[in-house]
Enzyme design. Sequence first.
Site, PDB file in Angstrom:
ATOM      1  CG  ASN A  41      -2.098   0.850   0.861  1.00  0.00           C
ATOM      2  OD1 ASN A  41      -2.319   1.368   0.201  1.00  0.00           O
ATOM      3  ND2 ASN A  41      -3.046   0.752   2.080  1.00  0.00           N
ATOM      4  NE  ARG A 151     -10.427  -2.428  12.685  1.00  0.00           N
ATOM      5  CZ  ARG A 151      -9.587  -1.736  11.839  1.00  0.00           C
ATOM      6  NH1 ARG A 151      -8.482  -2.294  11.788  1.00  0.00           N
ATOM      7  NH2 ARG A 151     -10.075  -0.753  11.217  1.00  0.00           N
ATOM      8  CE1 TYR A 163      -6.272   2.159  10.620  1.00  0.00           C
ATOM      9  CE2 TYR A 163      -7.036   0.942  12.669  1.00  0.00           C
ATOM     10  CZ  TYR A 163      -6.722   1.068  11.197  1.00  0.00           C
ATOM     11  OH  TYR A 163      -6.823  -0.151  10.535  1.00  0.00           O
ATOM     12  CG  ASP A 214      -5.573  -1.845  14.217  1.00  0.00           C
ATOM     13  OD1 ASP A 214      -4.504  -1.579  15.162  1.00  0.00           O
ATOM     14  OD2 ASP A 214      -5.430  -2.106  13.440  1.00  0.00           O
ATOM     15  CG  HIS A 216      -3.034   2.050  13.068  1.00  0.00           C
ATOM     16  ND1 HIS A 216      -2.368   2.514  12.076  1.00  0.00           N
ATOM     17  CD2 HIS A 216      -3.613   0.835  11.999  1.00  0.00           C
ATOM     18  CE1 HIS A 216      -2.357   2.116  10.588  1.00  0.00           C
ATOM     19  NE2 HIS A 216      -3.196   1.080  10.806  1.00  0.00           N
ATOM     20  CD  GLU A 240      -4.845  -4.896  14.332  1.00  0.00           C
ATOM     21  OE1 GLU A 240      -6.030  -5.517  14.284  1.00  0.00           O
ATOM     22  OE2 GLU A 240      -4.431  -4.631  13.153  1.00  0.00           O
ATOM     23  CD  GLU A 266      -1.870  -3.683  10.306  1.00  0.00           C
ATOM     24  OE1 GLU A 266      -2.938  -4.146  10.560  1.00  0.00           O
ATOM     25  OE2 GLU A 266      -1.856  -2.371   9.856  1.00  0.00           O
ATOM     26  NE  ARG A 287      -4.367  -8.643  12.954  1.00  0.00           N
ATOM     27  CZ  ARG A 287      -4.372  -7.791  11.934  1.00  0.00           C
ATOM     28  NH1 ARG A 287      -3.217  -6.853  12.022  1.00  0.00           N
ATOM     29  NH2 ARG A 287      -5.069  -7.825  10.828  1.00  0.00           N
ATOM     30  CG  ASP A 320      -4.019  -2.573   2.550  1.00  0.00           C
ATOM     31  OD1 ASP A 320      -4.787  -2.368   3.406  1.00  0.00           O
ATOM     32  OD2 ASP A 320      -2.613  -2.857   2.849  1.00  0.00           O
ATOM     33  CD  GLU A 343      -8.210  -6.662   8.893  1.00  0.00           C
ATOM     34  OE1 GLU A 343      -6.709  -7.157   8.968  1.00  0.00           O
ATOM     35  OE2 GLU A 343      -8.457  -5.440   9.031  1.00  0.00           O
ATOM     36  CD1 TRP A 406      -2.538   7.518  10.142  1.00  0.00           C
ATOM     37  CD2 TRP A 406      -2.047   5.485   9.151  1.00  0.00           C
ATOM     38  NE1 TRP A 406      -3.517   7.334   9.442  1.00  0.00           N
ATOM     39  CE2 TRP A 406      -3.458   6.127   8.947  1.00  0.00           C
ATOM     40  CE3 TRP A 406      -1.754   4.472   8.721  1.00  0.00           C
ATOM     41  CZ2 TRP A 406      -4.310   5.132   8.381  1.00  0.00           C
ATOM     42  CZ3 TRP A 406      -2.272   3.798   8.069  1.00  0.00           C
ATOM     43  CH2 TRP A 406      -3.667   3.974   7.833  1.00  0.00           C
TER      44      TRP A 406
END
Length: 406
Positions: A41, A151, A163, A214, A216, A240, A266, A287, A320, A343, A406
């Site tokens: 992504n 989630r 997020y 999450d 993030h 997460e 991830e 993940r 993505d 997910e 982010w």
Amino acid sequence: MKADSRIVEAKVIVTCPARNFVTLKITTADGLHGIGDGTLNGRELAVAAYLREHVVPCLIGRDADRIEDTWQYFYRGAYWRRGPVTMAAIAAVDVALWDLKAKRAGMPLYQLLGGRCREGVTVYAHAGGHSIDDLLESVAKHVELGYKAIRVQAAVPGVPDAYGVGHGTKPYEPADGDLPREETWSTPKYLRFMPKLMDAVRTRFGFDLALLHDGHHRLTPIEAAGLGKSLEEYGLFWLEDATPAENQGAFRLIRQHTTTPLAVGEVFNSIFDCQRLIAEQLIDYIRASVTHAGGITHMRRIASFADLYGVRTGSHGATDLSPVSMGAALHLDLSIPNFGIQEHMPHAALTEEVFTHAYSYAQGMMHPGEAPGHGVEIDETAAARFPYKRSYLPVCRLEDGTLHNW
Ligand code: CS2
Ligand code: MG
């Protein structure tokens, strides 16, 4: 027809049906083909160039049946190992070769991987809201659709950009800027809000629903420890990406303070990114995805290693990751003993015009289908209608302007 598994063509297809995807299509002398996903992504063209310039020339003439040897060739053989671009490129090759081999065997990929370990793949959906009430409606919609695991992400009062919440009525899709959009974030406001949010969800839906959240990567280890502790009474399925995981030791600190289950991975691309996290039992779910962590071959290695320590998988499945990635992940999910959850963020209708798939969703579960291979195909004519469009993920700043994760 006599089988001839020599690779005669490898084509990189970049297309943007609602978002960008990089697909590798490998064809063998006897006319079979397999496809793999190499989408990274916001950095798609780096993988496309890596494949076109440095991988495709070495693929021509190789025996497509030698999957492990090919993996080693591009990993060890490149001298420069690991990294998201390299590992996504290796993944695209690997998934295409597994697809080919399963097609050659005339069986769905999960059969080639040892057969199914369960009836189907339990998935979690995304609920998001601009307020608590809005979020509760989104959870209700997903419950109606049969999801057993959800989630939850919501806008934080006083924070312009949380997020996981879509803009306006659009579904959440973060890579939407021709240049990176700048978002503003406040951790203290978020930490104060989270228990209220979870309390509202549990009050309305009870404790049977599996709830995920999450973070993030936005917290420090001690902030993450505090969040895990403050959410314990709401019995989350997982928290997460509480902190960025370059520092694997951070998870020891979080673990010392909370029994909230932890998930991460991830952005990982190698087993070495999670070696300590798994061996020291600092996480509960890994993940990593087939696309970003070296394909089926490397993900099987990560899952087997995790199984030794009671760590289960929780494959990343955001939009993505292309339908090719979802197809491949579902075969892996079905065939490994320590699968945890998958997910599921449904792709846009335009994406599904380009990628057709044998997988399906019903009542909170997905199944990869019975088509030979991984069951996902790309329509090249349709793909050509959607040229690449530069799209960046946002960047994040704290209220005082400091650049943040982010
Ligand atoms: C996310 C993703 O699915 C998730 O858990 O963290 O939305 C992530 O932000 C994107 O995949 C980034 O490309
Ligand atoms: Mg995430």
